[in-house]
Design an enzyme around this catalytic site. Structure first.
Site, PDB file in Angstrom:
ATOM      1  N   SER A  99      60.159  62.307  36.050  1.00 53.48           N
ATOM      2  CA  SER A  99      60.917  61.099  36.378  1.00 53.48           C
ATOM      3  C   SER A  99      62.376  61.420  36.678  1.00 53.48           C
ATOM      4  CB  SER A  99      60.828  60.111  35.207  1.00 53.48           C
ATOM      5  OG  SER A  99      61.701  59.033  35.383  1.00 53.48           O
ATOM      6  N   ASP A 121      60.918  77.821  29.401  1.00 54.67           N
ATOM      7  CA  ASP A 121      60.140  78.513  30.436  1.00 54.67           C
ATOM      8  C   ASP A 121      59.186  77.549  31.145  1.00 54.67           C
ATOM      9  OD1 ASP A 121      61.050  81.327  29.770  1.00 54.67           O
ATOM     10  OD2 ASP A 121      60.183  80.717  27.860  1.00 54.67           O
ATOM     11  N   SER A 147      68.788  87.653  23.652  1.00 51.78           N
ATOM     12  CA  SER A 147      69.321  88.996  23.898  1.00 51.78           C
ATOM     13  C   SER A 147      70.661  89.175  23.200  1.00 51.78           C
ATOM     14  CB  SER A 147      69.463  89.240  25.403  1.00 51.78           C
ATOM     15  OG  SER A 147      68.196  89.242  26.036  1.00 51.78           O
ATOM     16  N   HIS A 173      60.965  82.529  25.973  1.00 49.08           N
ATOM     17  CA  HIS A 173      61.968  82.153  24.977  1.00 49.08           C
ATOM     18  C   HIS A 173      61.202  81.446  23.865  1.00 49.08           C
ATOM     19  CE1 HIS A 173      65.491  80.626  22.995  1.00 49.08           C
ATOM     20  NE2 HIS A 173      65.165  79.365  23.234  1.00 49.08           N
ATOM     21  N   THR A 228      70.516  74.089  16.408  1.00 46.86           N
ATOM     22  CA  THR A 228      71.321  75.190  16.942  1.00 46.86           C
ATOM     23  C   THR A 228      72.038  74.689  18.184  1.00 46.86           C
ATOM     24  OG1 THR A 228      69.561  76.032  18.377  1.00 46.86           O
ATOM     25  CG2 THR A 228      69.636  76.906  16.150  1.00 46.86           C
TER      26      THR A 228
END
Length: 311
Positions: A99, A121, A147, A173, A228
């Site tokens: 949407s 992803d 990383s 991820h 986070t």
């Protein structure tokens, strides 16, 4: 002039706006959220510090205000509820994106679309498929943060500046991500050799512990404080800077794959050259056979999820 539109003014979106305002690389930042008052409040809060930094125009807007943005950062989406499966969340956010993305494209089909919403992803691939935008113009934040976590942990282990640690977390991820140990080095010295020289542990158990700590980092932080957002906002800032400055820097962003290591029709993270036009190229790493198999496993997990989506 450089303009960034941030879709979603939650923890990640608002903190990303703050880090971008501090960066000095952006002239205009617009926050777009269904909760307009939240976006207005965040924009005001950031704006009140502008006299103490480089000038930047931060404001709240609507979809139409993404017009003219160089980069559109998408952080909006539903949060996972207690008892809700990961697949339930994926389907819910896919519906939201189906949407939202066409509405954004009405006002701006020239920008780089940076997807940050999790599962990043899957939603990167969903955006790529439904947007019809050229390859490279849609990609996800991927494992840039992972990383960074990896490099931080190795730097603490070796008591070295983390900027001198060169290592990548690749793949999803999420739970199937892994460290590309075969190419991890400290200023050109392989990590194994560096540890041997400096008398540091670098055995299988150590590697397993490091990877587990990276994978579980978000869970640990969420358990302590509920969410986070600081480090991921720094990752967003770094990616946006690479685009606006046309740096052609190498970052582990998530892009739709077209045959890398025998994988296609999913988005996963691999070191990629990022510049003004988005992702210019995915690098072909000399991975070990074991790492290639791990990458393919990660792809298989993502493909199984995508098959269950209506895109």
């Amino acid at each position: 002039m450089s303009k960034v539109a941030i879709i979603g003014s939650g923890f990640v979106g608002a903190t990303s706006a703050f880090t971008l305002a501090l960066s000095g690389t952006v002239t205009d930042i617009v926050l777009v959220d269904l909760n307009k008052d939240k976006a207005i409040g965040d924009a005001l809060d950031i704006s009140h510090g502008i006299p103490l930094i480089q000038p930047v125009n931060v404001y709240a807007g609507d979809y139409k205000d993404v017009k003219g943005a160089d980069v559109i950062v998408v952080t909006a989406g539903a949060a996972q509820k207690p008892g809700e499966t990961r697949l339930d969340l994926v389907k819910k956010n896919t519906a939201i994106f189906k949407s939202m993305i066409p509405e954004l494209l009405k006002y701006n089909d020239k920008a780089i679309y940076l997807i940050v919403t999790n599962p990043v992803d899957i939603l990167t691939y969903v955006t790529y498929k439904i947007s019809g935008l050229p390859w490279g113009r849609v990609f996800g934040s991927g494992t840039v943060l992972d990383s960074s976590r990896f490099r931080y942990l190795l730097s603490k282990h070796c008591n070295i500046d983390p900027r001198n640690v060169h290592g990548r977390i690749i793949g999803e991820h999420g739970d199937t991500e892994f460290a590309a140990w075969s190419i991890t080095n400290i200023s050109g010295i392989s990590f194994n050799e560096y540890c041997s020289i400096c008398g540091r542990v670098c055995n299988t158990n150590f590697r397993k512990e490091v990877e587990e700590e990276v994978v579980n980092a978000a869970y640990k932080i969420i358990d302590k404080k509920g969410a986070t957002y600081y480090a991921v906002a720094v990752a967003v800032r770094r990616i946006v800077e690479c685009i606006l400055r046309d740096e052609n820097s190498i970052l582990t962003v998530s892009s739709p794959l077209n045959g890398q290591y025998g994988v296609k029709d999913v988005s996963l993270s691999l070191p990629s050259i990022v510049g003004r036009n988005g992702v210019a190229r995915i690098l072909d790493l000399p991975l070990s056979d074991e790492e290639v198999e791990k990458f393919r496993h990660s792809a298989s997990v993502m493909a199984d999820v995508i098959k269950q989506l209506d895109i």
